[in-house]
Design a protein around this motif. Sequence first.
Motif, PDB file in Angstrom:
ATOM      1  N   SER A  53     -76.131  37.476 -22.921  1.00 32.82           N
ATOM      2  CA  SER A  53     -75.708  38.713 -22.256  1.00 32.82           C
ATOM      3  C   SER A  53     -76.728  39.976 -22.355  1.00 32.82           C
ATOM      4  N   GLN A  54     -77.407  39.876 -23.531  1.00 32.74           N
ATOM      5  CA  GLN A  54     -78.514  40.726 -23.780  1.00 32.74           C
ATOM      6  C   GLN A  54     -79.925  40.727 -22.647  1.00 32.74           C
ATOM      7  N   VAL A  55     -79.945  39.432 -22.590  1.00 34.78           N
ATOM      8  CA  VAL A  55     -80.823  39.112 -21.576  1.00 34.78           C
ATOM      9  C   VAL A  55     -80.761  39.570 -20.318  1.00 34.78           C
ATOM     10  N   PHE A  56     -79.442  39.310 -19.873  1.00 38.20           N
ATOM     11  CA  PHE A  56     -78.877  39.788 -18.447  1.00 38.20           C
ATOM     12  C   PHE A  56     -79.319  41.552 -18.442  1.00 38.20           C
ATOM     13  N   ARG A  57     -78.657  42.074 -19.500  1.00 42.59           N
ATOM     14  CA  ARG A  57     -78.678  43.525 -19.702  1.00 42.59           C
ATOM     15  C   ARG A  57     -80.178  44.258 -19.408  1.00 42.59           C
ATOM     16  N   ASN A  61     -70.358  30.158 -19.807  1.00 42.06           N
ATOM     17  CA  ASN A  61     -71.005  31.447 -20.387  1.00 42.06           C
ATOM     18  C   ASN A  61     -72.081  31.998 -19.362  1.00 42.06           C
ATOM     19  N   LEU A  62     -72.977  31.216 -18.536  1.00 39.66           N
ATOM     20  CA  LEU A  62     -73.948  31.819 -17.655  1.00 39.66           C
ATOM     21  C   LEU A  62     -73.021  32.658 -16.547  1.00 39.66           C
ATOM     22  N   LEU A  63     -72.287  31.993 -16.026  1.00 38.11           N
ATOM     23  CA  LEU A  63     -71.407  32.687 -14.796  1.00 38.11           C
ATOM     24  C   LEU A  63     -70.930  33.686 -15.207  1.00 38.11           C
ATOM     25  N   ARG A  64     -70.337  34.023 -16.499  1.00 41.05           N
ATOM     26  CA  ARG A  64     -69.780  35.280 -17.151  1.00 41.05           C
ATOM     27  C   ARG A  64     -70.803  36.266 -17.002  1.00 41.05           C
ATOM     28  N   CYS A  65     -71.976  36.034 -17.465  1.00 43.23           N
ATOM     29  CA  CYS A  65     -73.065  36.863 -17.556  1.00 43.23           C
ATOM     30  C   CYS A  65     -73.352  37.466 -16.318  1.00 43.23           C
ATOM     31  N   CYS A  66     -73.375  36.374 -15.257  1.00 43.92           N
ATOM     32  CA  CYS A  66     -73.797  36.678 -13.763  1.00 43.92           C
ATOM     33  C   CYS A  66     -72.619  37.620 -13.374  1.00 43.92           C
ATOM     34  N   ASN A  67     -71.458  37.509 -13.640  1.00 46.57           N
ATOM     35  CA  ASN A  67     -70.409  38.414 -13.115  1.00 46.57           C
ATOM     36  C   ASN A  67     -70.295  39.913 -13.697  1.00 46.57           C
ATOM     37  N   ASP A  68     -70.985  39.854 -15.163  1.00 45.96           N
ATOM     38  CA  ASP A  68     -70.657  41.073 -15.766  1.00 45.96           C
ATOM     39  C   ASP A  68     -71.918  41.810 -15.072  1.00 45.96           C
ATOM     40  N   VAL A  69     -73.084  41.460 -14.635  1.00 43.30           N
ATOM     41  CA  VAL A  69     -73.973  42.153 -14.159  1.00 43.30           C
ATOM     42  C   VAL A  69     -74.146  42.247 -12.585  1.00 43.30           C
ATOM     43  N   GLY A  70     -73.434  41.473 -11.980  1.00 43.45           N
ATOM     44  CA  GLY A  70     -73.596  41.282 -10.373  1.00 43.45           C
ATOM     45  C   GLY A  70     -74.666  40.343  -9.947  1.00 43.45           C
ATOM     46  N   VAL A  71     -74.970  39.560 -10.741  1.00 44.74           N
ATOM     47  CA  VAL A  71     -76.220  38.562  -9.947  1.00 44.74           C
ATOM     48  C   VAL A  71     -75.301  37.732  -9.219  1.00 44.74           C
ATOM     49  N   ASN A  72     -75.799  37.585  -7.983  1.00 42.68           N
ATOM     50  CA  ASN A  72     -74.943  36.984  -6.935  1.00 42.68           C
ATOM     51  C   ASN A  72     -75.273  35.613  -6.265  1.00 42.68           C
ATOM     52  N   GLN A  73     -76.393  35.204  -6.848  1.00 42.01           N
ATOM     53  CA  GLN A  73     -77.254  34.067  -6.230  1.00 42.01           C
ATOM     54  C   GLN A  73     -77.670  32.903  -7.385  1.00 42.01           C
ATOM     55  N   ILE A  74     -77.214  31.647  -7.252  1.00 42.39           N
ATOM     56  CA  ILE A  74     -77.357  30.837  -8.152  1.00 42.39           C
ATOM     57  C   ILE A  74     -77.793  29.400  -7.509  1.00 42.39           C
TER      58      ILE A  74
END
Length: 336
Positions: free
Chosen positions: A60-64, A100-113
Amino acid sequence: MNQKVLVTGGAGYIGSHVVRQLGEAGYDVVVYDNCSTGSPQAVLHGELIIGDLKDSESLSQVFRQHEFAAVLHFAASLNVPESVARPLDYYANNTRNTLNLLRCCNDVGVNQIIFSSTAAVYGQPEASPVTEATPTEPINPYGRTKLSCEWLIRDYAKASDLRYVILRYFNVAGAEPGGRLGQMTKDASHLIRVTCDAALKRRLGVKIFGTDFPTPDGTAIRDYIHVEDLATAHLDALAYLQQGKESQILNCGYGQGYSVRQVIERVKVISGVDFPVIEAERRAGDPVCVTACGDKIRQVLGWQPKYNNLDQIVYTTLNWEMRQQELFFNSLVGVA
């Protein structure tokens, strides 16, 4: 448009080839990998962060800290016999960590995987080549964990603005033709790698697991795809998503099957080395014949493979393995 992408498992065999191509194409790459099977030396572009997907807080820190436009998800366990023996570990490392990865995408709004899936989701198809519409009936825990990851991604996409490309790999082999990258996993069990090891006298011989399959020579048949062509498919998929197009599930294979005996024979011919071949019982979870229908990926992504040839796959693998052997011997005698 933001060109920064996160690549999980980017220090591994396939991920490192994709990272190299991404870097050469001008993307800003961040690799997240625990390096349990990958190597930091394989990351030729971007920033490497040593971390595990099970560590939700670190992830999560990496995503932030970064603003990612997309995620390419490779990190997984992928040995079929091992998955049969250790299913709980596979569900943890593959399915839970994808959650876990999808939760991080959801938290910060990454919408392409872009998700690294496998032909193992098809199990033992009634006919080959298989299309994307072939029923998914995996016959081993590895295939089931990958299919469960697909379900997670698809269900989350229905409830959000996530768009995805799921790439179902067939048997990946080969190495970067320039000798910079290849399979670095010490205990790799892929047939072409194992057979090249035998040709280089690093193994006493090669085992054929099952000689009573209902195939022309009694051995299992697989569709082998060169890792460079597979890496290119990921860049094509990323460009596709960045154009705002709809989600896709795509096979990654050439549509040409080779038996275990055929592969062994080509390695012997190309290497010029005859090595022992030992016949053994079938392994649990091994299907008879799986080859791809690759029409859809060509039509949707405009994918154009360049290494669609078993001899090229074998040659680049041998070249890479000989180069690694030379470097190892030089290190022993202190040659730079």
